[in-house]
Design a protein around this motif. Sequence first.
Motif, PDB file in Angstrom:
ATOM      1  N   ASP A 128      -5.605  -2.981   3.007  1.00 40.81           N
ATOM      2  CA  ASP A 128      -4.435  -3.660   2.462  1.00 40.81           C
ATOM      3  C   ASP A 128      -4.214  -4.906   3.305  1.00 40.81           C
ATOM      4  OD1 ASP A 128      -1.903  -4.596   1.760  1.00 40.81           O
ATOM      5  OD2 ASP A 128      -1.172  -2.597   1.291  1.00 40.81           O
ATOM      6  N   ARG A 323       5.314   1.274   2.857  1.00 38.62           N
ATOM      7  CA  ARG A 323       4.742   1.931   1.675  1.00 38.62           C
ATOM      8  C   ARG A 323       3.506   2.743   2.051  1.00 38.62           C
ATOM      9  NH1 ARG A 323       5.014  -3.264  -0.941  1.00 38.62           N
ATOM     10  NH2 ARG A 323       6.992  -3.542  -2.017  1.00 38.62           N
ATOM     11  N   GLN A 326       4.558   5.880   3.781  1.00 34.99           N
ATOM     12  CA  GLN A 326       5.116   6.840   2.835  1.00 34.99           C
ATOM     13  C   GLN A 326       4.017   7.479   1.999  1.00 34.99           C
ATOM     14  OE1 GLN A 326       7.923   5.143   0.114  1.00 34.99           O
ATOM     15  NE2 GLN A 326       8.614   7.113  -0.663  1.00 34.99           N
ATOM     16  N   ALA A 327       3.046   6.660   1.562  1.00 34.42           N
ATOM     17  CA  ALA A 327       1.949   7.185   0.741  1.00 34.42           C
ATOM     18  C   ALA A 327       1.097   8.174   1.531  1.00 34.42           C
ATOM     19  CB  ALA A 327       1.088   6.041   0.222  1.00 34.42           C
ATOM     20  N   THR A 330       2.581  11.651   1.632  1.00 31.59           N
ATOM     21  CA  THR A 330       2.729  12.355   0.361  1.00 31.59           C
ATOM     22  C   THR A 330       1.463  13.142   0.072  1.00 31.59           C
ATOM     23  OG1 THR A 330       4.152  10.614  -0.494  1.00 31.59           O
ATOM     24  CG2 THR A 330       3.163  12.119  -2.105  1.00 31.59           C
ATOM     25  N   THR A 332      -1.692  14.720  -1.590  1.00 37.40           N
ATOM     26  CA  THR A 332      -2.496  14.305  -2.738  1.00 37.40           C
ATOM     27  C   THR A 332      -3.145  15.518  -3.368  1.00 37.40           C
ATOM     28  OG1 THR A 332      -2.950  12.184  -1.692  1.00 37.40           O
ATOM     29  CG2 THR A 332      -4.415  12.862  -3.499  1.00 37.40           C
ATOM     30  N   VAL A 347      -1.364   9.030 -12.929  1.00 35.98           N
ATOM     31  CA  VAL A 347      -1.244   7.942 -11.972  1.00 35.98           C
ATOM     32  C   VAL A 347      -2.423   6.990 -12.062  1.00 35.98           C
ATOM     33  CG1 VAL A 347      -1.102   7.377  -9.524  1.00 35.98           C
ATOM     34  CG2 VAL A 347       0.109   9.373 -10.417  1.00 35.98           C
ATOM     35  N   THR A 348      -3.636   7.557 -12.171  1.00 35.01           N
ATOM     36  CA  THR A 348      -4.839   6.738 -12.167  1.00 35.01           C
ATOM     37  C   THR A 348      -5.302   6.466 -13.583  1.00 35.01           C
ATOM     38  OG1 THR A 348      -5.470   7.773 -10.078  1.00 35.01           O
ATOM     39  CG2 THR A 348      -7.188   6.574 -11.283  1.00 35.01           C
ATOM     40  N   GLN A 374       4.384  -3.314 -10.490  1.00 36.21           N
ATOM     41  CA  GLN A 374       4.436  -1.955  -9.963  1.00 36.21           C
ATOM     42  C   GLN A 374       5.816  -1.341 -10.224  1.00 36.21           C
ATOM     43  OE1 GLN A 374       3.769  -1.714  -5.761  1.00 36.21           O
ATOM     44  NE2 GLN A 374       3.127   0.411  -5.844  1.00 36.21           N
ATOM     45  N   TRP A 379       3.214   2.760 -11.189  1.00 41.27           N
ATOM     46  CA  TRP A 379       1.876   3.085 -10.689  1.00 41.27           C
ATOM     47  C   TRP A 379       1.801   2.819  -9.191  1.00 41.27           C
ATOM     48  CZ3 TRP A 379      -2.948   1.776 -14.039  1.00 41.27           C
ATOM     49  CH2 TRP A 379      -2.816   2.403 -15.291  1.00 41.27           C
ATOM     50  N   ASN A 380       0.936   3.571  -8.487  1.00 41.04           N
ATOM     51  CA  ASN A 380       0.742   3.259  -7.075  1.00 41.04           C
ATOM     52  C   ASN A 380      -0.134   2.005  -6.960  1.00 41.04           C
ATOM     53  OD1 ASN A 380      -2.129   3.931  -6.852  1.00 41.04           O
ATOM     54  ND2 ASN A 380      -1.505   6.063  -7.038  1.00 41.04           N
ATOM     55  N   THR A 381      -0.066   1.381  -5.782  1.00 42.96           N
ATOM     56  CA  THR A 381      -0.709   0.075  -5.598  1.00 42.96           C
ATOM     57  C   THR A 381      -2.212   0.126  -5.845  1.00 42.96           C
ATOM     58  OG1 THR A 381       0.974  -0.538  -3.980  1.00 42.96           O
ATOM     59  CG2 THR A 381      -1.067  -1.805  -3.955  1.00 42.96           C
TER      60      THR A 381
END
Length: 411
Positions: A128, A323, A326-327, A330, A332, A347-348, A374, A379-381
Amino acid sequence: MSQDELAAWLRLALTPGVGNGAARRLLARFGQPGAIFSQSTAALHSCVHASQAAQLHQHPPGWDTALDTAWTWLQNAGAAEAEGCGRALIPLGDPRYPPALLQIEDPPLMLYALGPAAWLAQPVPLLDSRCALAIVGSRNPTAQGSENARSFAQTLARQGWCVVSGLALGVDGAAHQGALESAPQALPSAVRPCTVAVVGTGIDRVYPRSHQALAHAIVRQGFILSEYPLGTPPLAANFPKRNRLIAGLSAGTLVVEAALASSSLITARLAAEQGREVFAIPGSIHAPQAKGCHTLLREGAKLVESVQDILEELPAARQALDRLTQAASTPTPTSASPAAASAAATVTPSPSTAAEHPVLAALGFDPMGLDQLQGRTGWNTAALQGWLLEQELDGQVARLPGGLFQRLVRS
């Protein structure tokens, strides 16, 4: 990647006279590289010059050897993976391809990558870039310059930043080392490299050789990347070219020490041209290693005395870091669970159903930033960036300057 797919990508990359720009036009028009070589000369001529179209119907010199070398390199990844290190060849359109490189003038068609096998196996961007800072400088720094590079990198990495540099002697090596000193002992589940080295050789070579141990340490906590074919020696012309990737992968570039003829000034100017922030640490008026930084400061670079001076100029990075944190916290779902597979499907996006998905409706026809899109879609990044890249290659969406996207109307 299958051997046929690898062969097509390498053939496109190695065809004489067909640069990255022409190759991207061909991909946007015909899809995957394999489809390009089955086109007629007239069809190819619709997007490239006649001489380029003619070259595409011939096997480029050295293609067979390059294919054998690359395929063997990928197939021999097992021994490296036993130690936790993976190998990958990441082309345009791959979800692991860093999205920030698509915003530079000349993004590479493919990236060779070394890094943790667990990270390379994840279908998310390697980095990122909003949370990455390039640290570059002299190959012959003063003792204070080396310490500045190490301490700045250490502090940034401790706060979740990724330090990007070029694995060269001097400032580069000190920056990588400082970042590694703040790396966690255990790898996080999310892709969170503490440092990325972009090299100007084939990724199977370490240059300089004295950085062998440093390179091995980097691939346990970060990545080494190269756009050059395996076996490429350290040619002088390749290093200024790779500097655009160092700048492009980062939200900003910090020059620690640099002489007036330093290649670090090339990186800084490329960063400015790409719309990234440029920072410089001042030094003694008598030190030749400081003259390049002073030149940058006169040209408008931000004077830096502490890491806080950098953070003040990059407020969006704090949000991105939050972010990511936080991700990472979480859970998966795994594909072994039917319920998890169902949740992941929401999501994907699936390439086969992307055209019917409401993201196109959410995008509308006005330019829109990733954060706004977003917010509209939820949706997630990583999923959104991968989907947008697919649509860009399919001609559904255009990428505009400033990180904006716009839906295209097809006739």
